[in-house]
Scaffold this active site. Structure first.
Site, PDB file in Angstrom:
ATOM      1  N   CYS A 154      14.558 -32.978  -5.807  1.00 39.08           N
ATOM      2  CA  CYS A 154      16.184 -33.701  -5.139  1.00 39.08           C
ATOM      3  C   CYS A 154      17.134 -33.945  -5.981  1.00 39.08           C
ATOM      4  CB  CYS A 154      15.739 -35.115  -4.748  1.00 39.08           C
ATOM      5  SG  CYS A 154      17.392 -35.817  -3.639  1.00 39.08           S
ATOM      6  N   PHE A 161       6.781   4.512  13.934  1.00 37.36           N
ATOM      7  CA  PHE A 161       8.142   4.828  13.382  1.00 37.36           C
ATOM      8  C   PHE A 161       8.456   3.970  12.283  1.00 37.36           C
ATOM      9  CE2 PHE A 161       9.678   6.163  17.887  1.00 37.36           C
ATOM     10  CZ  PHE A 161       8.946   7.591  17.914  1.00 37.36           C
ATOM     11  N   ASN A 169       0.781  -1.120   0.108  1.00 38.99           N
ATOM     12  CA  ASN A 169       0.055   0.103   0.072  1.00 38.99           C
ATOM     13  C   ASN A 169       0.809   1.294  -0.046  1.00 38.99           C
ATOM     14  OD1 ASN A 169      -0.446   1.754   2.735  1.00 38.99           O
ATOM     15  ND2 ASN A 169       0.440  -0.221   3.181  1.00 38.99           N
ATOM     16  N   CYS A 206       2.264 -43.215  -1.764  1.00 35.80           N
ATOM     17  CA  CYS A 206       2.864 -42.384  -2.810  1.00 35.80           C
ATOM     18  C   CYS A 206       1.881 -42.534  -3.973  1.00 35.80           C
ATOM     19  CB  CYS A 206       4.249 -43.057  -3.121  1.00 35.80           C
ATOM     20  SG  CYS A 206       4.937 -42.378  -4.681  1.00 35.80           S
ATOM     21  N   CYS A 214      21.383 -39.238   1.464  1.00 33.32           N
ATOM     22  CA  CYS A 214      20.524 -38.638   1.855  1.00 33.32           C
ATOM     23  C   CYS A 214      21.199 -37.572   3.180  1.00 33.32           C
ATOM     24  CB  CYS A 214      19.189 -39.261   2.438  1.00 33.32           C
ATOM     25  SG  CYS A 214      17.783 -38.134   3.050  1.00 33.32           S
ATOM     26  N   CYS A 261       6.370 -32.975  -1.756  1.00 31.97           N
ATOM     27  CA  CYS A 261       5.336 -33.836  -1.580  1.00 31.97           C
ATOM     28  C   CYS A 261       4.034 -33.551  -1.404  1.00 31.97           C
ATOM     29  CB  CYS A 261       5.598 -34.935  -0.700  1.00 31.97           C
ATOM     30  SG  CYS A 261       4.472 -36.585  -0.687  1.00 31.97           S
ATOM     31  N   CYS A 272      12.468 -32.713  -0.222  1.00 31.58           N
ATOM     32  CA  CYS A 272      11.283 -33.834  -0.613  1.00 31.58           C
ATOM     33  C   CYS A 272       9.931 -34.017   0.170  1.00 31.58           C
ATOM     34  CB  CYS A 272      11.737 -35.349  -0.806  1.00 31.58           C
ATOM     35  SG  CYS A 272      12.434 -36.056   0.722  1.00 31.58           S
ATOM     36  N   ASN A 329       6.061  -3.182  10.985  1.00 33.73           N
ATOM     37  CA  ASN A 329       5.323  -2.549  10.045  1.00 33.73           C
ATOM     38  C   ASN A 329       5.731  -3.015   8.742  1.00 33.73           C
ATOM     39  OD1 ASN A 329       4.491  -0.249   8.759  1.00 33.73           O
ATOM     40  ND2 ASN A 329       4.737   1.055  10.506  1.00 33.73           N
ATOM     41  N   CYS A 342       6.236   3.596   9.100  1.00 34.19           N
ATOM     42  CA  CYS A 342       5.567   3.690   7.707  1.00 34.19           C
ATOM     43  C   CYS A 342       6.653   4.077   6.515  1.00 34.19           C
ATOM     44  CB  CYS A 342       4.717   4.722   7.849  1.00 34.19           C
ATOM     45  SG  CYS A 342       3.723   5.358   6.158  1.00 34.19           S
TER      46      CYS A 342
END
Lengths: 441, 427
Positions: free
Chosen positions: B352, B133, B73, B342, B378, B388, B384, B200, B135
Site C-alpha cells: 500500500c 484462422f 509452441n 493477521c 483508503c 495478504c 492489500c 487461439n 495459428c
C-alpha cells in the site's frame, strides 16, 4: 528418523537445488521481517531468500556474509527453531516455517564451492588490534576489522581455529573439517591467525599493548571440571567438552560406555546424550536436579534426545560415583523444588529418604563450562571488571571497563550460541573502528 | 445430479469439456483414450497440406517454482498424412458415436482447396468443422492461420467458401492477435459461421537463455516467436470472450479456450457466455485424467447452486459485465484487517505504501508488525487484500457514502452532479 548406522551423518542434509528453489519461493518476503529481527546478527533473511529464488546465489551469500561472516557454520549450528524459524510468520499460518537455516546453507555452501570471498578487505586504515581467541567471536571481530581496513591479528592458544565450532558442536550438526574449512576461507580473505600462542606465557599483555592499539578478548570458557562428589576421579568420568571434542577429532577411537549417565540439563548435555547413543551406548540417562520445566535445553533439542531413546531422570542430584578404579554406578539423591533462587528458577532441595543407585559405566559431567580463571586473573590487574566470572562489558559497544580492551563471546555471555558470539565480535569491531577514528587523517 | 450435456451449434456432447486442436488430439489413439477418460469432445489437430516440423518446439514460463504458468509452441498443424488422419477419424467416430468429434482445418486461401478438405473431413465422419484462422506462427507466414484471422474480410470470405459445401456446423477459431476481436467475430458471423471458438494462442517470446542469449525454444541457436497459452492467458481469453458474447451483432455459440485447467476455470468461461470449453495445456502437463475432477467438480458446483443443467450457467455473468462509464462512482468499500488472523508479515503495508495509496500504518509491537488501515484515505482498491497471504484476514467492506448512485456517463451528461461525488473519488 536418522539411521543409527553412521554416528557422524548429518541430521539435516543439504537441500537439492529444486528443493531450495521451491522452499525459497514459499517465503512471503515479509516487510520488517521477524526472522531478521530474531537473528542476533540481523541477516536480511527475506532478501537472501529472494536471491536464492532468482538464482542469484552469489548475491544471496553476500547478503548473509555481510551480516554474519560465519553464516556457513551458523546455517548448521544455529538453533533456528528458537531464532529465525521460530519467528517465521508461517508458524502463525499453521504452516511449516521457511527452512531458513537450510536455505542459508544452500547459499553459503555454493559460495564456498565457487570461490566467492566471504568478505573483502577494506582500504588500509591506521590502528592495529590484537584478538585473543580464534573462536566465533574472535573470527567475526577480525573479519569485520579487516573489512573496515584495520589490521587485526588473532592469537590462538590451540593448534587450530574455530573454537567450539571445531571441537564442541554435535557431529551430526557440523564436522570439524567443515568448521576448519570455514576458518581457512576467512584466512584466505585476510583474517590473520597466529596459533599456538598462549597469552600470558608466550606473549604478555604488556607486549600486546605495546604492539597493538586495542585488544579484543574472545577467549571463551574453560573445562567443566569435577563434579565435586566422591568418586568423580574414577576412570569413566569425563568432561562433556572433552567427550565431544574426542569423538569429533578422533572419530573411530572415540570411547563410549555401555550405560551412560550425562549430568546436567543444558544443550551440551543433549549433544552428549545423542552422540553417546549414536556411538553405540545401550542405555543413556540424562540426570537433572530440577524438573523438565526448569531445564535450560531447547525443547527441540530435548525432543531429539527423547527420540534417540534417552531416559530423563529429573529431580535427581548425583551424590557419589561408585566403583573400584572405574565407574560402576552412580548414586542419586531425590530432590524437590523449593523457593526460586537468584536465577528465578526454583531451587532444588533434598527430599531425604533412600538414594537411587543407577548402574552405569560412564559418567559425563555437563554442568556448565567454568570461566578461564587463569586468563581472567591476568585481565583484572588491567582494570577489567568481572561479573560472576564473566568479563563485564558495555553491551552497546562491547567495551570493557578498560577502554583499550573489548570482549565478546562466551567469556562475556557465560555460554551462548555461535551467532551471539558473531554478533558480539562484529559489534566490538565496529566500536573499535569508531574508537580508532581519531588516528585517521 | 446436474445434467452436464450440451448441444453446441447442433453438435451433441455428453459434457462441455473438449480437447482443443493441439498435440493431445494428434492421433486417434490419443482421442480414444481421452474419451475413455471422460472428455466430452475433441477437436482433431488441424488437417491441411503436408508440413514438416522443427525440434525443439515448446517453451514455458514458470512462476515461483510452479511449472508451466504459460506454454509457448512453434509446432505446426498435423504432420501425419491426410489419409491416415481421415481413416482414424472414421474409426474414432464409429467407436465413440456419442462424443463430439470436431475436425480442425487449414489450407491455402483457395476456394477449391477449402471445398476439398471440408468434403474429406465430413466424409470421414466429423460432427463439425473448426476453421483454424488463429495459428500465429509458421502457417501465418504462408498466408494461413492468423494471417486470415487478422483480416475480417478474409475471415468472412473463407467462411463463406466453407459454408458453400459444409453440411455440419462450422466453428471459426479466432486469433487474439488483433486489436479488437469483435471485428473478426462479426466477420465470421457474416460469412455464415455457426459458432466461434477462442482464443487461439498469443504471439509470444517466452524468455531468453541467459547463457546462450538465444530465446526459447532454441532451434539450433535460433528461435522464432510462438503461440502462448496456459493459465497465464486465461484473463485475456475471458475478456475477449465476454466482449464477443456481449456484442449484439455476433450472437452465435462460443467455445471457450485459453488456460482452462479446472472445473472452476470452465465455470467462469461458461458464465461469460461459452457453451463448451476446450483444453490443451493442462492436458499437456498432467494428461487426460484431469477431466475426472472437471466433471465431478462442475457437477457438484451445479448441484450446490441448485442448477439442473450446465446450460443454466451459460452467460449468467454477462449482465454484470459493463463499461467503466456505467460503474457507480459512489459505491465505496474500505479494507478491514482481522487482527486475530493477521500474522504480521507486513506485506500489505509495503504494498500500500510503495505501490498504492499510503493508507496502512505499521508499527512494531511485541516484536511483531502490527498494521492498521487508515480508513479516511483508503480508496478501496483491494490491493492489500490481494497480497495478504492469510485467507479472510483482510476483507473489503462496504462503506455507505449515503450518496445516490452516479455513473461517469450521468456525470458527463449533467456536470452539476459533481456535488454528489464524495472525497474518495478525488484521492
Amino acid at each position: 528418523m536418522e539411521s543409527r548406522s553412521n554416528p557422524f551423518s548429518e541430521l539435516k542434509p543439504p537441500l537439492a537445488l529444486d528443493a531450495a528453489l521451491a522452499e525459497a519461493s514459499r517465503c512471503l518476503f515479509c516487510f520488517d521481517a521477524p526472522c531478521t529481527r530474531a537473528c542476533p546478527t540481523h541477516i536480511d533473511v527475506p532478501a537472501f531468500i529472494k536471491k536464492i529464488a532468482t538464482g542469484n546465489l552469489r548475491g544471496s551469500a553476500r547478503t548473509i556474509l555481510e551480516a554474519n561472516v560465519l553464516g556457513a557454520s551458523c546455517a548448521r549450528v544455529c538453533p533456528t527453531e528458537v531464532l529465525c524459524e521460530g519467528a517465521c510468520v508461517m508458524n502463525d499460518l499453521h504452516a511449516k516455517p521457511i527452512k531458513i537455516g537450510q536455505l542459508q546453507r544452500h547459499a553459503t555452501d555454493w559460495a564456498m564451492a565457487h570461490g566467492v570471498r566471504p568478505f573483502s578487505a577494506g582500504p588500509k586504515q591506521p590502528g592495529k588490534v590484537a584478538i585473543l581467541g580464534a573462536g566465533p567471536s574472535g573470527l567475526a571481530c577480525a573479519a569485520e576489522l579487516t573489512r573496515l581496513g584495520i589490521e587485526a591479528v588473532i592469537f590462538e592458544a590451540g593448534k587450530q581455529g574455530g573454537g567450539l565450532n571445531t571441537s564442541g558442536v554435535a557431529e551430526y550438526k557440523m564436522t570439524p573439517e567443515f568448521a576448519l574449512r570455514e576458518v581457512s576461507w576467512l584466512v584466505e580473505a585476510g583474517v590473520q591467525i597466529k596459533t599456538g600462542v598462549r597469552v600470558g606465557s608466550d606473549l604478555t599483555l604488556e607486549e600486546l599493548e605495546a604492539q597493538f592499539d586495542r585488544v579484543f578478548v574472545g577467549v571463551g570458557l574453560g573445562r567443566i571440571g569435577k563434579l565435586g562428589i566422591p568418586g568423580d576421579d574414577l576412570d569413566g568420568v569425563v568432561d562433556a567438552i572433552d567427550f565431544i571434542a574426542e569423538l569429533k577429532l578422533e572419530r573411530a577411537q572415540a570411547k563410549v560406555g555401555r550405560r551412560v549417565a550425562v549430568i546436567g540439563g543444558g544443550n551440551t548435555s543433549i549433544d552428549c546424550v545423542t552422540q553417546a547413543e549414536r556411538l553405540g551406548a545401550e542405555e543413556v540417562y540424562l540426570i537433572y536436579r530440577r524438573g523438565p520445566e526448569e531445564m535450560p535445553a531447547y525443547r527441540h533439542e530435548v525432543e531429539l534426545a527423547r527420540a534417540s531413546g534417552c531416559r530423563f531422570i529429573y529431580l535427581a542430584q548425583p551424590v557419589r560415583i561408585l566403583g573400584r578404579g572405574k565407574v560402576e554406578a552412580i548414586e542419586l539423591a531425590r530432590m524437590r523444588l523449593g523457593a526460586p533462587d537468584a536465577s528465578g528458577r526454583r531451587r532444588p532441595e533434598p527430599v531425604g529418604g533412600d538414594n537411587q543407585i543407577l548402574d552405569v559405566d560412564m559418567v559425563i559431567s555437563s554442568t556448565g563450562q567454568k570461566p578461564r580463571s587463569e586468563l581472567l586473573e591476568l585481565l583484572e590487574p588491567k582494570g577489567i571488571k568481572l561479573d560472576r566470572g564473566r568479563v563485564a562489558v558495555d553491551e552497546r559497544t562491547m567495551r570493557t571497563s578498560n577502554p583499550s580492551y573489548y570482549a565478546g563471546g562466551d567469556c562475556v555471555s557465560g555460554g551462548k550460541e555461535v551467532v551471539n558470539a558473531v554478533a558480539e565480535g562484529k559489534l566490538a569491531a565496529r566500536s573499535i573502528a569508531a574508537d580508532l577514528r581519531h588516528l585517521w587523517k | 445430479m446436474a445434467d452436464l450435456s450440451v448441444k453446441f451449434a447442433g453438435v451433441q456432447s455428453p459434457n462441455p469439456f473438449w480437447l482443443a486442436s493441439a498435440p493431445p488430439t494428434n492421433t486417434g489413439d490419443q482421442i480414444m483414450r481421452a474419451f475413455d477418460a471422460g472428455w466430452g469432445g475433441a477437436v482433431w489437430k488441424t488437417l491441411g497440406e503436408p508440413i514438416v516440423n522443427v525440434s525443439s518446439r515448446y517453451s514455458t514460463v514458470d512462476f515461483n517454482g510452479q511449472r508451466v504458468m504459460g506454454l509457448n509452441n512453434i509446432e505446426l498443424i498435423t504432420d501425419r498424412p491426410l489419409a491416415v488422419n481421415l481413416r482414424e477419424i472414421t474409426e474414432v467416430k464409429k467407436r465413440y458415436p456419442k462424443n463430439a468429434l470436431i475436425v480442425s482445418l487449414m489450407v491455402e486461401s483457395k476456394r477449391e482447396k477449402w471445398h476439398e478438405i471440408v468434403r474429406a473431413a465430413e466424409g470421414a465422419g466429423a460432427d463439425g468443422l473448426e476453421l483454424n484462422f488463429g495459428c500465429p506462427h509458421g502457417m501465418s507466414e504462408r498466408g494461413m492461420g492468423s494471417a486470415v484471422g487478422q483480416v475480417p474480410d478474409y475471415t468472412c470470405q473463407i467462411t463463406e467458401w466453407v459454408k458453400e459445401v459444409a453440411k455440419t456446423p462450422v466453428i471459426v477459431k479466432l486469433t487474439p492477435n488483433v486489436t479488437d476481436v469483435v471485428y473478426p467475430a462479426r466477420a465470421a458471423k457474416k460469412g455464415g459461421a455457426d459458432a466461434v471458438s477462442l482464443i487461439n494462442t498469443i504471439n509470444s517470446v517466452t524468455g531468453v537463455d541467459l547463457d546462450t542469449f538465444t530465446p526459447r525454444p532454441d532451434v539450433g541457436g535460433r528461435s522464432a516467436h510462438g503461440g502462448y497459452c496456459g493459465p497465464a492467458v486465461k484473463p485475456i481469453a475471458l475478456n475477449m470472450i465476454s466482449s464477443i458474447a456481449k456484442d449484439p451483432e455476433v450472437r452465435i455459440p462460443i467455445s471457450g479456450i485459453g488456460g482452462i485447467a479446472t472445473w472452476r476455470d470452465a465455470a467462469e468461461f461458461i458464465l461469460l457466455g461459452c457453451t463448451s470449453v476446450q483444453v490443451c495445456t493442462a492436458v499437456m502437463h498432467y494428461g487426460f485424467r484431469i477431466v475426472e475432477d472437471m466433471i465431478d467438480g462442475l457437477s457438484n458446483y451445479l448441484d450446490e447452486k441448485g442448477f439442473r443443467s450446465v446450460n443454466d450457467l451459460i452467460g449468467r455473468s454477462l449482465p454484470s459485465v459493463t463499461k467503466w462509464e456505467e460503474l457507480d462512482l459512489n459505491y465505496k468499500i474500505v479494507a478491514r484487517v482481522d487482527q486475530q488472523k493477521c500474522i504480521g508479515c507486513g506485506v500489505c503495508y509495503v504494498a500500500c505504501t510503495d505501490g498504492a495509496h499510503q493508507s496502512i500504518a505499521a508499527r512494531a509491537e511485541h516484536g511483531r508488525t502490527h498494521v492498521e488501515i487508515i480508513e479516511e484515505t483508503c480508496v478501496g482498491c483491494n490491493l492489500c487484500s490481494l497480497v495478504c497471504p492469510v485467507e479472510g484476514c483482510i476483507s473489503m467492506v462496504r462503506d455507505d457514502t449515503g450518496r445516490p448512485p452516479l455513473t461517469w456517463k450521468q456525470y458527463q451528461e449533467d456536470p452539476s452532479a459533481h456535488k454528489h461525488l464524495g472525497p474518495h473519488n478525488a484521492h
